[in-house]
Design a protein around this motif. Structure first.
Motif, PDB file in Angstrom:
ATOM      1  N   GLY A 128       0.800  -1.244   0.072  1.00  0.00           N
ATOM      2  CA  GLY A 128       0.024  -0.011  -0.006  1.00  0.00           C
ATOM      3  C   GLY A 128       0.930   1.217  -0.014  1.00  0.00           C
ATOM      4  N   LEU A 129       1.843   1.291   0.716  1.00  0.00           N
ATOM      5  CA  LEU A 129       2.885   2.427   0.858  1.00  0.00           C
ATOM      6  C   LEU A 129       3.440   2.649  -0.558  1.00  0.00           C
ATOM      7  CD1 LEU A 129       5.492   2.945   3.531  1.00  0.00           C
ATOM      8  CD2 LEU A 129       6.093   3.108   1.361  1.00  0.00           C
ATOM      9  N   PHE A 130       3.904   1.697  -1.113  1.00  0.00           N
ATOM     10  CA  PHE A 130       4.740   1.791  -2.457  1.00  0.00           C
ATOM     11  C   PHE A 130       3.690   2.351  -3.386  1.00  0.00           C
ATOM     12  CE2 PHE A 130       7.713  -1.247  -0.578  1.00  0.00           C
ATOM     13  CZ  PHE A 130       8.612  -0.548  -0.378  1.00  0.00           C
ATOM     14  N   ALA A 131       2.642   1.915  -3.222  1.00  0.00           N
ATOM     15  CA  ALA A 131       1.559   2.265  -4.409  1.00  0.00           C
ATOM     16  C   ALA A 131       1.183   3.759  -3.890  1.00  0.00           C
ATOM     17  CB  ALA A 131       0.219   1.458  -3.960  1.00  0.00           C
ATOM     18  N   GLN A 137      -3.610   1.324   0.947  1.00  0.00           N
ATOM     19  CA  GLN A 137      -3.027   2.806   0.085  1.00  0.00           C
ATOM     20  C   GLN A 137      -4.213   3.760   0.385  1.00  0.00           C
ATOM     21  OE1 GLN A 137      -3.114   1.809  -3.955  1.00  0.00           O
ATOM     22  NE2 GLN A 137      -2.867   3.957  -4.541  1.00  0.00           N
ATOM     23  N   ASN A 138      -5.223   3.305   0.445  1.00  0.00           N
ATOM     24  CA  ASN A 138      -6.258   4.389   0.432  1.00  0.00           C
ATOM     25  C   ASN A 138      -6.363   5.077   1.910  1.00  0.00           C
ATOM     26  OD1 ASN A 138      -8.102   4.778  -1.990  1.00  0.00           O
ATOM     27  ND2 ASN A 138      -8.165   2.380  -1.849  1.00  0.00           N
ATOM     28  N   ALA A 139      -6.292   4.002   2.967  1.00  0.00           N
ATOM     29  CA  ALA A 139      -6.050   4.598   4.194  1.00  0.00           C
ATOM     30  C   ALA A 139      -4.776   5.672   4.309  1.00  0.00           C
ATOM     31  CB  ALA A 139      -5.747   3.435   5.248  1.00  0.00           C
ATOM     32  N   ILE A 140      -3.574   5.437   3.770  1.00  0.00           N
ATOM     33  CA  ILE A 140      -2.469   6.040   4.057  1.00  0.00           C
ATOM     34  C   ILE A 140      -2.849   7.696   3.190  1.00  0.00           C
ATOM     35  CG2 ILE A 140      -0.303   6.540   2.513  1.00  0.00           C
ATOM     36  CD1 ILE A 140       0.413   3.721   3.021  1.00  0.00           C
TER      37      ILE A 140
END
Lengths: 344, 344
Positions: A28-31, A314-317
């Motif tokens: 998620g972070l990388f996205a 990813q959406n949470a980030i």
């Protein structure tokens, strides 16, 4: 690639929370990094699990600080245990990073109760907020809306609901991009005489002592109809309503499947319509609404669903980036100021 | 044609309640008559509107007694006004017929608040029931379930919830045809430590002082998953959950429409699958779940949805026939007996 308003935003990541940690958190972070290349991250978690993943990505050191800890909070851990012996856990260190101002927000898919309790102890609540509330965005017929509280407070008084309205308005301004979000209090009828004393008193308070765009009472069906931008309710009702939405969506999908499977014509129909239906129902995919905020905490703490995959995380980030970038808590303080000055 | 257990069942009909009165009520009655030819009816309503419809049907006098009254309760009438000046209303006379034992049950699509208030005053509550509750059946992934209270009591204590569990079990035995229906109390988590004091105490009471098939706490998503046969909750939460189900089903249908409309393939797919989808979604058509009962009233009063058409009203009548035929209130008294004896 999206630009943030603020330069040098940093997001702290608890990489050890949730059912699919750490892989979902890191993917998620990388996205997110691809979309927001200027944002920096601090990851907290176990090096044995995390380093091999990081080392698969070129130049991760340019935008990630990694801090090793072997402690983490189990999903079924008692809150008291987490508070007592979780001081070196990845969750706690991510919250500490917000406290120390090394990060502007933190994100975790871990144990909700522990995350809320730690956030309250470490970051405290915003001045004049009695109780933090969990808020998230939801799909409706008319687009995204906000609902709170989703379970932080199983009993609330009128003043709590008033504060939820003020905080929810700020959250909707940023998350739904509305200038003056409309507010409704969830009740069992839209007439003024309906409901219990708490909601009646809350409606009076919101109407008489704020400048909010208050639409009065709404009912359960109004949530997904998108009648208002912000649905204000106690944590018991809000949690039940949120999960009822999830369950009913599943029921509808189940009935749809049964319908499509029933004969050769419907099966063929499914093949033809499949792609468009999936696109239409993507709006109900909870991963795209992931990222609940603990509103009222003096620091941005975003809770990702425990079952989040990489897209969900990813959406949470990205919710955290948006909230930090737009200074959600400054907006809340501004909204509170209004009412506090009025009170004097 | 269906047989009833009891001979000479009589159902009282308030023909003047709801948005489509009296035509929906009468058409619903005639449809029920075809299925249950041995059941008799007493209709209360305005002769100018009703006689022309009756006279279109051969030999209606054989199974219908018609009683004229020009008074009726308006849908937006204050409860106090209805009680004071509604003594000759079609609604009140239908309830009186149950009191006088000229009818075994009554059905009305009229004003819910007025109907409940009149029913309480005229029929009183069953011994040892503190507060009546509104119960209805709902579609789920696993078939029909029962939920109560749906809005009669916006605040409930643990003892109320215990009584709802006992009444709901009796209702599910008859309505869902289950011998020993499973019971769940709606909460914001399935663990024992979750929720407010009322639900915790209620769970303790149901567990320790009844022989009910108690499954503990359930969550909002469990309602439509069909996890239990009877969902017990306070009238505030129950009303919100019920209307949230309605709203979410509408949202899903809306998304489905958008999906089907999006291109030529999906439109063709719709044409092919249309019939099967409609059949599958028929289960969610609220008309087939019409007929909420006021459980705890000493007499059978069935509330049909205010917007009921003939099919909806027919289903409400048939719910009333089934409940009267199976002596729902005797079953409730039996369930209560158990607990009262235990209490001593």
């Amino acid at each position: 690639v999206k630009n943030t308003i603020t330069d040098n935003l940093t997001i702290a990541i608890d990489a050890m929370g949730g059912d699919h940690a750490p892989i979902a958190c890191l993917d998620g972070l990388f996205a997110s990094h691809k979309l927001y290349p200027s944002v920096k991250f601090i990851i907290f978690g176990n090096q044995d699990l995390i380093m091999p993943i990081l080392n698969n990505h070129n130049e991760w050191q340019k935008y990630i600080d990694f801090v090793h800890t072997s402690d983490y909070i189990a999903s079924d851990e008692q809150i008291s245990t987490s508070l007592r012996s979780g001081k070196n856990s990845s969750m706690r260190l991510a919250i500490d990073a917000v406290k120390n101002k090394t990060a502007h927000a933190c994100v975790s898919s871990g144990n909700t109760g522990a995350l809320m309790a730690m956030a309250k102890i470490v970051l405290k609540t915003i001045n004049n907020i009695d109780r933090p509330a969990i808020a998230t965005s939801l799909p409706t017929c008319k687009g995204k809306i906000i609902m709170l509280d989703l379970g932080a407070n199983s009993e609330c008084n009128a003043n709590n609901l008033l504060q939820f309205a003020l905080m929810g308005s700020a959250f909707a301004q940023i998350t739904c991009n509305k200038e003056d979000p409309s507010i409704g209090i969830l009740n069992i009828g839209s007439e003024d005489i309906k409901g219990n004393d708490t909601v009646k008193m809350a409606a009076k308070l919101v109407k008489e002592s704020t400048n909010l765009n208050f639409k009065g009472f709404i009912e359960g069906n109004d949530i997904t109809l998108g009648t208002v931008d912000v649905v204000v309710t106690d944590g018991f009702t809000g949690n039940v309503a949120l999960k009822t939405i999830e369950g009913t969506a599943k029921l509808c999908v189940e009935f749809m499947k049964r319908g499509f499977k029933s004969n050769i014509f419907s099966k063929l129909g499914y093949l033809l319509a499949q792609k468009s239906l999936k696109a239409a129902f993507k709006m109900t995919d909870h991963r795209y609404y992931n990222g609940a905020m603990f509103l009222g905490i003096d620091g941005i703490v975003v809770k990702s669903h425990g079952s989040s995959d990489a897209i969900g995380f990813q959406n949470a980030i990205e919710a955290a980036i948006n909230l930090a970038d737009n200074n959600i808590n400054e907006q809340i303080v501004k909204n509170l100021q209004n009412i506090i000055e009025n009170d004097i």
